[in-house]
Design a protein around this motif. Structure first.
Motif, PDB file in Angstrom:
ATOM      1  N   HIS A   1       0.818  -1.210   0.000  1.00 40.90           N
ATOM      2  CA  HIS A   1       0.000   0.000   0.000  1.00 40.90           C
ATOM      3  C   HIS A   1       0.851   1.258   0.000  1.00 40.90           C
ATOM      4  CE1 HIS A   1      -3.549   2.443   1.149  1.00 40.90           C
ATOM      5  NE2 HIS A   1      -4.210   1.436   0.629  1.00 40.90           N
ATOM      6  N   ALA A   2       2.128   1.149  -0.373  1.00 42.02           N
ATOM      7  CA  ALA A   2       3.020   2.313  -0.347  1.00 42.02           C
ATOM      8  C   ALA A   2       2.683   3.289  -1.459  1.00 42.02           C
ATOM      9  CB  ALA A   2       4.466   1.847  -0.492  1.00 42.02           C
ATOM     10  N   LYS A   3       3.044   4.566  -1.245  1.00 40.82           N
ATOM     11  CA  LYS A   3       2.810   5.626  -2.224  1.00 40.82           C
ATOM     12  C   LYS A   3       4.045   6.522  -2.226  1.00 40.82           C
ATOM     13  CE  LYS A   3      -1.830   5.153  -0.552  1.00 40.82           C
ATOM     14  NZ  LYS A   3      -2.913   5.750   0.252  1.00 40.82           N
ATOM     15  N   ILE A   4       5.080   6.074  -2.934  1.00 44.02           N
ATOM     16  CA  ILE A   4       6.381   6.741  -2.839  1.00 44.02           C
ATOM     17  C   ILE A   4       6.973   6.948  -4.230  1.00 44.02           C
ATOM     18  CG2 ILE A   4       8.726   6.565  -1.911  1.00 44.02           C
ATOM     19  CD1 ILE A   4       7.519   4.510   0.126  1.00 44.02           C
ATOM     20  N   TRP A   5       7.508   8.156  -4.468  1.00 45.05           N
ATOM     21  CA  TRP A   5       8.250   8.473  -5.677  1.00 45.05           C
ATOM     22  C   TRP A   5       9.665   8.877  -5.265  1.00 45.05           C
ATOM     23  CZ3 TRP A   5       6.100   8.837 -10.754  1.00 45.05           C
ATOM     24  CH2 TRP A   5       4.714   8.638 -10.828  1.00 45.05           C
ATOM     25  N   ASN A   6      10.685   8.128  -5.732  1.00 41.11           N
ATOM     26  CA  ASN A   6      12.098   8.474  -5.501  1.00 41.11           C
ATOM     27  C   ASN A   6      12.699   9.033  -6.795  1.00 41.11           C
ATOM     28  OD1 ASN A   6      12.210   7.360  -2.831  1.00 41.11           O
ATOM     29  ND2 ASN A   6      12.300   5.318  -3.744  1.00 41.11           N
ATOM     30  N   PHE A   7      13.354  10.192  -6.712  1.00 42.81           N
ATOM     31  CA  PHE A   7      13.984  10.803  -7.891  1.00 42.81           C
ATOM     32  C   PHE A   7      15.482  10.975  -7.653  1.00 42.81           C
ATOM     33  CE2 PHE A   7       9.597  12.141  -8.002  1.00 42.81           C
ATOM     34  CZ  PHE A   7       9.250  12.077  -9.340  1.00 42.81           C
ATOM     35  N   ASN A   8      16.262  10.791  -8.720  1.00 45.53           N
ATOM     36  CA  ASN A   8      17.701  11.037  -8.664  1.00 45.53           C
ATOM     37  C   ASN A   8      18.015  12.373  -9.333  1.00 45.53           C
ATOM     38  OD1 ASN A   8      18.631   8.543  -7.438  1.00 45.53           O
ATOM     39  ND2 ASN A   8      17.997   7.550  -9.341  1.00 45.53           N
ATOM     40  N   THR A   9      18.585  13.286  -8.562  1.00 48.03           N
ATOM     41  CA  THR A   9      19.006  14.580  -9.110  1.00 48.03           C
ATOM     42  C   THR A   9      20.527  14.676  -8.993  1.00 48.03           C
ATOM     43  OG1 THR A   9      19.030  15.921  -7.087  1.00 48.03           O
ATOM     44  CG2 THR A   9      16.881  15.501  -8.097  1.00 48.03           C
ATOM     45  N   PRO A  10      21.165  15.647  -9.667  1.00 47.84           N
ATOM     46  CA  PRO A  10      22.625  15.807  -9.571  1.00 47.84           C
ATOM     47  C   PRO A  10      23.105  16.113  -8.153  1.00 47.84           C
ATOM     48  CG  PRO A  10      21.769  16.977 -11.475  1.00 47.84           C
ATOM     49  CD  PRO A  10      20.586  16.548 -10.676  1.00 47.84           C
ATOM     50  N   TRP A  11      22.229  16.560  -7.265  1.00 49.23           N
ATOM     51  CA  TRP A  11      22.652  16.945  -5.911  1.00 49.23           C
ATOM     52  C   TRP A  11      22.294  15.889  -4.866  1.00 49.23           C
ATOM     53  CZ3 TRP A  11      18.859  19.833  -8.634  1.00 49.23           C
ATOM     54  CH2 TRP A  11      19.407  20.711  -9.563  1.00 49.23           C
ATOM     55  N   GLY A  12      21.608  14.810  -5.320  1.00 52.73           N
ATOM     56  CA  GLY A  12      21.213  13.761  -4.393  1.00 52.73           C
ATOM     57  C   GLY A  12      19.792  13.304  -4.676  1.00 52.73           C
ATOM     58  N   LYS A  13      19.296  12.482  -3.787  1.00 53.31           N
ATOM     59  CA  LYS A  13      17.967  11.911  -3.998  1.00 53.31           C
ATOM     60  C   LYS A  13      16.904  12.768  -3.311  1.00 53.31           C
ATOM     61  CE  LYS A  13      19.790   7.184  -4.189  1.00 53.31           C
ATOM     62  NZ  LYS A  13      19.611   7.036  -5.629  1.00 53.31           N
ATOM     63  N   VAL A  14      15.702  12.799  -3.935  1.00 57.65           N
ATOM     64  CA  VAL A  14      14.539  13.452  -3.325  1.00 57.65           C
ATOM     65  C   VAL A  14      13.374  12.472  -3.371  1.00 57.65           C
ATOM     66  CG1 VAL A  14      15.300  15.773  -3.944  1.00 57.65           C
ATOM     67  CG2 VAL A  14      13.793  14.509  -5.499  1.00 57.65           C
ATOM     68  N   VAL A  15      12.451  12.635  -2.431  1.00 52.28           N
ATOM     69  CA  VAL A  15      11.334  11.700  -2.309  1.00 52.28           C
ATOM     70  C   VAL A  15      10.025  12.472  -2.162  1.00 52.28           C
ATOM     71  CG1 VAL A  15      10.289   9.872  -0.925  1.00 52.28           C
ATOM     72  CG2 VAL A  15      12.748   9.920  -1.232  1.00 52.28           C
ATOM     73  N   ILE A  16       9.006  12.015  -2.901  1.00 53.29           N
ATOM     74  CA  ILE A  16       7.633  12.481  -2.686  1.00 53.29           C
ATOM     75  C   ILE A  16       6.871  11.309  -2.091  1.00 53.29           C
ATOM     76  CG2 ILE A  16       5.528  13.348  -3.778  1.00 53.29           C
ATOM     77  CD1 ILE A  16       7.269  14.406  -6.056  1.00 53.29           C
ATOM     78  N   HIS A  17       6.275  11.531  -0.942  1.00 52.75           N
ATOM     79  CA  HIS A  17       5.556  10.436  -0.288  1.00 52.75           C
ATOM     80  C   HIS A  17       4.330  10.994   0.421  1.00 52.75           C
ATOM     81  CE1 HIS A  17       7.517  11.532   3.655  1.00 52.75           C
ATOM     82  NE2 HIS A  17       8.381  12.044   2.811  1.00 52.75           N
ATOM     83  N   GLY A  18       3.348  10.128   0.662  1.00 53.60           N
ATOM     84  CA  GLY A  18       2.118  10.566   1.311  1.00 53.60           C
ATOM     85  C   GLY A  18       0.950   9.717   0.874  1.00 53.60           C
ATOM     86  N   SER A  19      -0.256  10.330   0.804  1.00 52.11           N
ATOM     87  CA  SER A  19      -1.450   9.553   0.480  1.00 52.11           C
ATOM     88  C   SER A  19      -1.772   9.564  -1.000  1.00 52.11           C
ATOM     89  CB  SER A  19      -2.671  10.096   1.243  1.00 52.11           C
ATOM     90  OG  SER A  19      -2.985  11.405   0.823  1.00 52.11           O
ATOM     91  N   GLY A  20      -1.038  10.336  -1.802  1.00 57.59           N
ATOM     92  CA  GLY A  20      -1.321  10.425  -3.235  1.00 57.59           C
ATOM     93  C   GLY A  20      -0.788   9.240  -3.995  1.00 57.59           C
ATOM     94  N   ASN A  21      -1.660   8.503  -4.680  1.00 57.68           N
ATOM     95  CA  ASN A  21      -1.243   7.337  -5.452  1.00 57.68           C
ATOM     96  C   ASN A  21      -0.594   7.743  -6.769  1.00 57.68           C
ATOM     97  OD1 ASN A  21      -2.549   5.117  -3.797  1.00 57.68           O
ATOM     98  ND2 ASN A  21      -4.300   6.448  -4.206  1.00 57.68           N
ATOM     99  N   ALA A  22      -0.033   6.762  -7.421  1.00 61.26           N
ATOM    100  CA  ALA A  22       0.581   7.001  -8.728  1.00 61.26           C
ATOM    101  C   ALA A  22      -0.497   7.033  -9.790  1.00 61.26           C
ATOM    102  CB  ALA A  22       1.586   5.898  -9.027  1.00 61.26           C
ATOM    103  N   THR A  23      -1.444   7.912  -9.622  1.00 63.28           N
ATOM    104  CA  THR A  23      -2.554   8.068 -10.547  1.00 63.28           C
ATOM    105  C   THR A  23      -2.841   9.544 -10.701  1.00 63.28           C
ATOM    106  OG1 THR A  23      -4.274   8.105  -8.869  1.00 63.28           O
ATOM    107  CG2 THR A  23      -3.590   5.943  -9.667  1.00 63.28           C
TER     108      THR A  23
END
Length: 694
Positions: free
Chosen positions: A141-163
């Motif tokens: 039931h996870a809702k997580i987006w991990n992104f790789n940027t030149p300065w490091g990793k960033v994460v969007i997480h919470g109740s929003g699904n990948a929709t």
């Protein structure tokens, strides 16, 4: 990729908390991150064939750059049996494509097909990889987006699904974390990254991770159009992004702006809505056929469920052809209904189970249109009992639900209930009527034919024609009457059933009286304008319909019959009705199937050969004929009724005379009071004279 200091500053200045329904989340959050990223990992506990459309927005943003890539960990909405079937197929190296994609739905939707084209391109270029997670217990039931940027990793997480709805429409919360901003943020990013890797690599004891095997990928590649070029791909992505901007998906029932239900000839609709809402969202609306029951009920649903984040509206109709008619009206309220025409009970239950799981992740309003028989099915009721949010039931032509098979064990878990019927009182069945009204709620609003005619229905002329039973018909009538008289005083249940069957057989004699064909042939030949005519025949004797058709054929009419055979073929049915509306078919001949629900406004001349003894049938058939027609400018209709007389004054004909007289008086009371009524008045006086003698 060369990044400016300004782009890094933009990332650093992004807010840590977002509420997607309050702003453009794609523009304010995903776009600046996508511009600065070269890859992403998404772990989402929601996926179905519907998600192909909903993922189009994020795909259009994240894959706009030629170098970007991504990985999805998804968990399909599957029943326990489907999960077992998926695992078995996977273990044998078979394709699992059918568990991910509803191919029929995609083939019917150009937009979803385009989305699949984009995914195909990305998978073929190895820029997109998808793996499926099935938890051994529960659901991922996870809702997580991990992104790789030149300065490091960033994460969007919470109740929003990948929709799309989860990211852009619903009231959700999203939290944005940068691993370089603090130790706690670094710990969050690391924890999510580790969990993603553990699922992706299949290193968990509590879950199965399935790769897209060769056969599945092969199916994905061959189920869509031929390979697209880089240029075509870029165009597709741009088109998808624009489509999502121009076509925001509605997840709630919404009253269309063009619907004026509180003023004009249809202001009774607003009064009906208010009455139902005031009765705690329960009750029966007794609105004349043609008075707008369907739209009224959908307004009730829209207002009754407006505060519900998630809800399922069940619309139960008596016959399959009505499913399509209702679906067309539901679409006007901004929701695409589940069309169950031709769907077996097992498949319906599977769709409902999937829908309920989707609602757990993605709250919204869904509409499911089923038949009365589906509603009575225990498996259907059982799956609806598992739904935790609000369920509303609209029972169309609800008098048909008064049978013991429904009212003796109705779905009590459904809180909001609305019954629709022009005639909710079940003639000769007070017990069924009482139970029906107890379940749905009493009649809270009435708009009878008397009020509807001249407002939302056109007036009509009533033309009566005298016909006689022939010698053979009269003899059979008397024989059956004598049998009925011998048995009717018995209190034995089985004997009462025998009496009922004998009465039906006796009624069939008058309904199918052979002289009706002779009179019909004479009257139909007088029509100066043949188009938009209709002949209702008895369903108790197939000979009458055949005879009517033969008359029309001999007189050169362009006609077509509408029976269960025609209505079971929705393509044929649509073609027939469309041809009839534009005048390419002069007259339709029908038995019972056109009594309820069919909306064919151009009908202006009707021949009622089947002289039913129930008021409900009179109301339903009259409602078919009196609907207003903007296309033809119909100002009035003409009803031809065939009044059956006995050959003598024997008391054995008492029920025949009484029934015919009752029907005539009912129609005459509603009809236009002009010279067209003179003949009917003369015939009525003759019936009264016979009644007095017997």
């Amino acid at each position: 990729m060369t990044l400016t200091l300004n782009e890094r500053e933009i990332i650093n200045e992004l807010s840590p908390v977002y509420f997607p329904n309050e702003l453009d989340i794609a523009k304010r959050l995903f776009l600046p991150i996508a511009q600065a990223s070269d890859s992403f990992d998404c772990m989402s506990g929601y996926f179905s064939s519907h998600v192909l459309a909903e993922l189009a927005g994020p795909l259009a943003i994240l894959f706009k750059k030629p170098s970007s890539s991504g990985r999805f960990l998804i968990s399909p909405c599957l029943s326990e049996s489907d999960q077992k079937a998926l695992l078995e197929a996977y273990s044998q190296g078979e394709s699992i494509y059918e568990f991910l994609v509803d191919e029929e739905e995609i083939n019917q939707d150009k937009f979803k097909n385009s989305t699949l084209e984009v995914m195909k391109f990305l998978i073929a270029r190895k820029r997109l990889d998808i793996r499926i997670v099935l938890m051994k217990k529960g659901m991922m039931h996870a809702k997580i987006w991990n992104f790789n940027t030149p300065w490091g990793k960033v994460v969007i997480h919470g109740s929003g699904n990948a929709t799309k709805s989860g990211l852009m429409t619903n009231f959700e919360q999203l939290v944005f974390s940068r691993e370089w901003e603090s130790d706690s943020s670094r710990a969050i990013v690391k924890a999510y990254e580790e969990r993603f890797s553990s699922f992706w690599d299949g290193n968990r004891e509590d879950a199965y991770t399935l790769r897209l095997n060769d056969r599945t990928v092969s199916d994905i590649l061959k189920k869509v159009a031929a390979s697209i070029t880089d240029t075509q791909y870029q165009k597709l992505v741009e088109d998808l992004g624009k489509y999502m901007e121009d076509n925001p998906e509605s997840t709630r029932l919404k009253i269309p702006s063009w619907l004026s239900y509180r003023d004009g000839d249809y202001r009774h609709q607003g009064e009906a809505v208010d009455a139902w809402l005031a009765n705690s969202c329960r009750g029966t609306l007794e609105i004349a056929t043609g008075g707008g029951k369907t739209l009224t009920s959908l307004v009730c649903a829209s207002l009754g469920l407006k505060d519900q984040e998630a809800a399922i509206l069940i619309i139960a109709v008596p016959t399959l052809p009505l499913i399509k008619q209702w679906a067309d009206d539901v679409r006007n309220f901004s929701v695409e209904p589940l069309d169950t025409e031709g769907m077996g009970t097992q498949k319906l239950v599977q769709h409902l189970r999937k829908l309920i799981k989707e609602h757990e992740i993605l709250p919204k309003h869904s509409v499911v249109i089923i038949t009365h028989d589906n509603l009575k099915n225990e498996n259907v009721q059982a799956i609806l009992r598992k739904y935790k949010s609000k369920v509303m039931l609209i029972g169309d032509e609800a008098h048909n639900l008064g049978s013991a098979s429904f009212v003796d064990d109705p779905p009590e878990n459904i809180e909001f209930r609305l019954a629709l019927s022009a005639t909710p009182i079940r003639q000769y069945d007070p017990e069924g009527t009482e139970k029906l009204l107890k379940y749905f709620g009493d009649v809270v609003y009435q708009f009878p034919l008397e009020e509807a005619i001249g407002k939302c229905l056109v007036p009509f002329e009533y033309v009566a024609h005298k016909v006689f039973l022939n010698e053979e018909e009269a003899t059979r009538w008397i024989e059956l009457t004598e049998k009925i008289n011998r048995l009717r005083w018995s209190d034995d249940t089985n004997t009462k059933k025998v009496v009922e069957q004998l009465q039906i057989r006796r009624r069939a004699i008058s309904e199918a009286a052979s002289q009706k064909i002779t009179v019909f042939s004479k009257e139909v030949s007088k029509l100066s304008d043949r188009v938009h005519s209709l002949a209702f025949c008895t369903d108790k004797n197939p000979v009458q319909l055949d005879a009517v058709n033969l008359v029309l054929k001999d007189q050169g009419f362009i006609y077509h019959q509408i029976t269960g055979i025609e209505t079971s073929n929705k393509t044929l049915m649509k073609s027939l009705i469309d041809s009839y509306k534009i005048g390419n078919i002069d007259i339709l001949t029908s038995k019972r199937v056109l009594d309820e629900g069919f909306n064919i406004p151009p009908i202006k001349t009707a021949f009622f050969l089947a002289s039913s003894g129930t008021v409900r049938t009179w109301v339903q058939r009259l409602g078919r004929v009196l609907r207003k027609s903007e296309d033809t400018g119909k100002e009035k209709a003409v009803i031809h009724d065939f009044i059956v007389f006995p050959p003598g004054n024997s008391p054995d004909y008492g029920s025949l005379i009484g029934g015919e007289l009752k029907r005539m008086q009912w129609f005459m009371n509603l009809a236009l009071k002009n010279s067209s009524l003179n003949k009917a008045m003369t015939i009525s006086d003759s019936l009264l004279s016979i009644k007095e003698k017997i």
